[in-house]
Design an enzyme around this catalytic site. Structure first.
Site, mmCIF file in Angstrom:
data_model
loop_
_atom_site.group_PDB
_atom_site.id
_atom_site.type_symbol
_atom_site.label_atom_id
_atom_site.label_comp_id
_atom_site.label_asym_id
_atom_site.label_seq_id
_atom_site.Cartn_x
_atom_site.Cartn_y
_atom_site.Cartn_z
ATOM 1 N N ASP A 1 -9.724 -4.661 8.218
ATOM 2 C CA ASP A 1 -8.811 -5.671 8.774
ATOM 3 C C ASP A 1 -9.454 -6.316 10.012
ATOM 4 O OD1 ASP A 1 -6.021 -4.221 7.487
ATOM 5 O OD2 ASP A 1 -7.730 -2.970 8.012
ATOM 6 N N HIS A 31 -3.176 0.627 8.275
ATOM 7 C CA HIS A 31 -3.887 -0.344 7.435
ATOM 8 C C HIS A 31 -2.834 -0.834 6.445
ATOM 9 C CE1 HIS A 31 -6.630 -2.242 4.669
ATOM 10 N NE2 HIS A 31 -6.385 -1.369 3.713
ATOM 11 N N ARG A 91 -11.991 -8.734 8.954
ATOM 12 C CA ARG A 91 -11.355 -9.975 8.472
ATOM 13 C C ARG A 91 -10.951 -10.843 9.665
ATOM 14 N NH1 ARG A 91 -7.958 -6.792 3.794
ATOM 15 N NH2 ARG A 91 -9.423 -7.214 2.099
ATOM 16 N N ARG A 104 0.836 -1.201 0.000
ATOM 17 C CA ARG A 104 0.000 0.000 0.000
ATOM 18 C C ARG A 104 0.867 1.246 0.000
ATOM 19 N NH1 ARG A 104 -2.486 -3.821 3.500
ATOM 20 N NH2 ARG A 104 -4.576 -4.419 2.817
HETATM 21 P P1 6V0 Z 1 -9.516 1.266 -9.455
HETATM 22 O O1 6V0 Z 1 -10.456 0.196 -9.879
HETATM 23 O O2 6V0 Z 1 -8.255 1.477 -10.222
HETATM 24 O O3 6V0 Z 1 -10.328 2.628 -9.390
HETATM 25 C C1 6V0 Z 1 -9.768 3.865 -9.131
HETATM 26 C C2 6V0 Z 1 -10.648 4.899 -9.792
HETATM 27 O O4 6V0 Z 1 -10.159 6.199 -9.424
HETATM 28 C C3 6V0 Z 1 -10.637 4.820 -11.313
HETATM 29 O O5 6V0 Z 1 -11.974 4.716 -11.806
HETATM 30 C C4 6V0 Z 1 -9.987 6.128 -11.739
HETATM 31 O O6 6V0 Z 1 -10.473 6.638 -12.976
HETATM 32 C C5 6V0 Z 1 -10.344 7.025 -10.561
HETATM 33 N N1 6V0 Z 1 -9.489 8.214 -10.470
HETATM 34 C C6 6V0 Z 1 -8.144 8.301 -10.636
HETATM 35 N N2 6V0 Z 1 -7.748 9.582 -10.514
HETATM 36 C C7 6V0 Z 1 -8.849 10.318 -10.245
HETATM 37 C C8 6V0 Z 1 -9.089 11.687 -10.019
HETATM 38 N N3 6V0 Z 1 -8.095 12.575 -10.042
HETATM 39 N N4 6V0 Z 1 -10.348 12.082 -9.791
HETATM 40 C C9 6V0 Z 1 -11.382 11.195 -9.758
HETATM 41 N N5 6V0 Z 1 -11.222 9.881 -9.983
HETATM 42 C C10 6V0 Z 1 -9.968 9.452 -10.223
HETATM 43 O O7 6V0 Z 1 -9.064 1.025 -7.929
HETATM 44 P P2 6V0 Z 1 -9.937 0.338 -6.788
HETATM 45 O O8 6V0 Z 1 -11.300 0.882 -6.875
HETATM 46 O O9 6V0 Z 1 -9.705 -1.117 -6.786
HETATM 47 O O10 6V0 Z 1 -9.206 0.924 -5.476
HETATM 48 C C11 6V0 Z 1 -9.323 2.280 -5.156
HETATM 49 C C12 6V0 Z 1 -8.469 2.614 -3.949
HETATM 50 O O11 6V0 Z 1 -9.028 1.997 -2.780
HETATM 51 C C13 6V0 Z 1 -7.040 2.081 -4.069
HETATM 52 O O12 6V0 Z 1 -6.123 3.043 -3.574
HETATM 53 C C14 6V0 Z 1 -7.058 0.850 -3.169
HETATM 54 O O13 6V0 Z 1 -5.775 0.503 -2.711
HETATM 55 C C15 6V0 Z 1 -7.974 1.337 -2.072
HETATM 56 N N6 6V0 Z 1 -8.539 0.324 -1.192
HETATM 57 C C16 6V0 Z 1 -8.643 0.645 0.111
HETATM 58 C C17 6V0 Z 1 -9.138 -0.259 1.021
HETATM 59 C C18 6V0 Z 1 -9.215 0.115 2.481
HETATM 60 O O14 6V0 Z 1 -9.423 -0.734 3.357
HETATM 61 N N7 6V0 Z 1 -9.049 1.382 2.806
HETATM 62 C C19 6V0 Z 1 -9.575 -1.529 0.595
HETATM 63 C C20 6V0 Z 1 -9.533 -1.833 -0.732
HETATM 64 C C21 6V0 Z 1 -8.970 -0.931 -1.723
#
Ligand code: 6V0
Length: 313
Positions: A148, A175, A151, A88
């Site tokens: 977490d 995290h 889980r 992360r």
């Molecule tokens: P993903 O599927 O790549 O989605 C990310 C989205 O963000 C995409 O649709 C992009 O277009 C959009 N995006 C990028 N830049 C911008 C911007 N400037 N403005 C608006 N939108 C933008 O990633 P996913 O959805 O799988 O994960 C998203 C984030 O959540 C990641 O950083 C993960 O690591 C995090 N998670 C956090 C968790 C937690 O417990 N806090 C758990 C799971 C994932």
């Protein structure tokens, strides 16, 4: 502020699933979806909106920053996700840049909402959002170790053959790789975990249970390896935090919060049990840990502080 209105920024795997989970919950009457990829936001909003006839009426649409003006809650999931093998913390620079573009656009239109940070590394981005927004710490909350902890409860429930909702145990800290379980206060419906283990007779001592924590720590890596993203359980973790806020539940949740002397820590955000209600973080619970847990928590905070010190915000 309209606490019935929630915005989700970032409509990837996590954002879209979260929006769908929030829609199904009936907690909000208005959901705005934003993504830098507008077509993606529009597609997800349409798809989710078509499930409205099956639930309570919710106005779901793809919007832009001015639409956030009266949103009571803004969930930020935008950012690069972990690639297989990536930690992360590896995401930090990419996602800090993304937050530097998003947060000022939010605050231009809305200075009163609660910001719920989900993108990783969530503790670093929660601290960065505090600086970028200038919001009080009470209203900038990271999802922290809520996932977490879920889980851990799930795995303990399976292992002990007991309802995971009867398990009271926290994972705290980052995290990520330096997080720690708080075994010293873990219990099953008030029965000390060690005593419960003796009664349940599944293992002679805590060693089997301690191994479950490693499984928790490696869960995200394993899921990402297998399907490319984690999205369902995190969406439920977001819903749980949102419920606590919207319904003013004053629930104790291990969210990422700004420390100000708590556990001897300063100026770093990390997962700690806190009372969460309508105004956001109502109190951080600074409860006794044993020596080993205190040491591990300090090490987790130190690792996060080191990353923060390398950023120019
Ligand atoms: P993903 O599927 O790549 O989605 C990310 C989205 O963000 C995409 O649709 C992009 O277009 C959009 N995006 C990028 N830049 C911008 C911007 N400037 N403005 C608006 N939108 C933008 O990633 P996913 O959805 O799988 O994960 C998203 C984030 O959540 C990641 O950083 C993960 O690591 C995090 N998670 C956090 C968790 C937690 O417990 N806090 C758990 C799971 C994932």
């Amino acid at each position: 502020m309209n606490l019935q209105k929630c915005a989700v920024i970032g409509c990837g795997a996590v954002g879209a699933t979260t929006a769908f989970t929030l829609l199904k919950s009936g907690l909000f009457s208005e959901l705005v979806l934003l993504d830098i990829d507008q077509k993606k936001a529009e597609g997800e909003a349409m798809d989710i909106a078509h499930s409205v006839p099956f639930v309570r009426p919710v106005n779901v649409y793809a919007g832009d920053y001015p639409d956030l003006a009266d949103a009571g809650m803004i969930v930020i999931t935008a950012g690069a996700a972990q690639a297989p093998g990536e930690t992360r913390i590896d995401l930090v620079r990419k996602n800090v840049r993304i937050f530097q573009s998003i947060v000022p656009q939010i605050t231009r239109h809305n200075r009163d909402s609660i910001l719920l940070i989900v993108a990783n590394p969530v503790d670093i981005l929660t601290r960065v959002t505090l600086t970028l927004s200038g919001f009080p710490a009470q209203r900038v909350i990271g999802s922290g170790t809520v996932l977490d902890t879920a889980r851990l409860k799930y795995l303990l429930g399976e292992h002990l053959e007991v309802d995971p909702r009867n398990i009271h145990a926290f994972i705290i800290g980052e995290h990520g790789d330096t997080e720690l379980p708080v075994w010293s206060s873990a219990n099953v419906s008030g029965i000390d975990l060690i005593d419960f283990c003796k009664v349940c007779g599944k293992c002679a001592d805590m060693s089997g249970i301690r191994g479950l924590f490693d499984e928790v720590k490696n869960s995200a890596y394993r899921i990402i390896e297998n399907k490319g993203a984690t999205n369902y359980a995190i969406s439920m973790a977001v819903l749980r935090i949102a419920e606590a806020i919207v319904r003013d539940e004053r629930s104790v949740l291990p969210v990422s919060v700004l420390t100000d002397g708590h556990y001897g820590l300063h100026d770093v955000c990390l997962g700690l049990p806190a009372i969460v209600g309508r105004s956001g973080i109502q109190k951080i619970l600074d409860f006794p840990l044993n020596t080993e847990e205190n040491r591990a928590l300090s090490a987790s905070a130190a690792a996060l502080s080191e990353v923060l010190s390398g950023l120019s915000i």
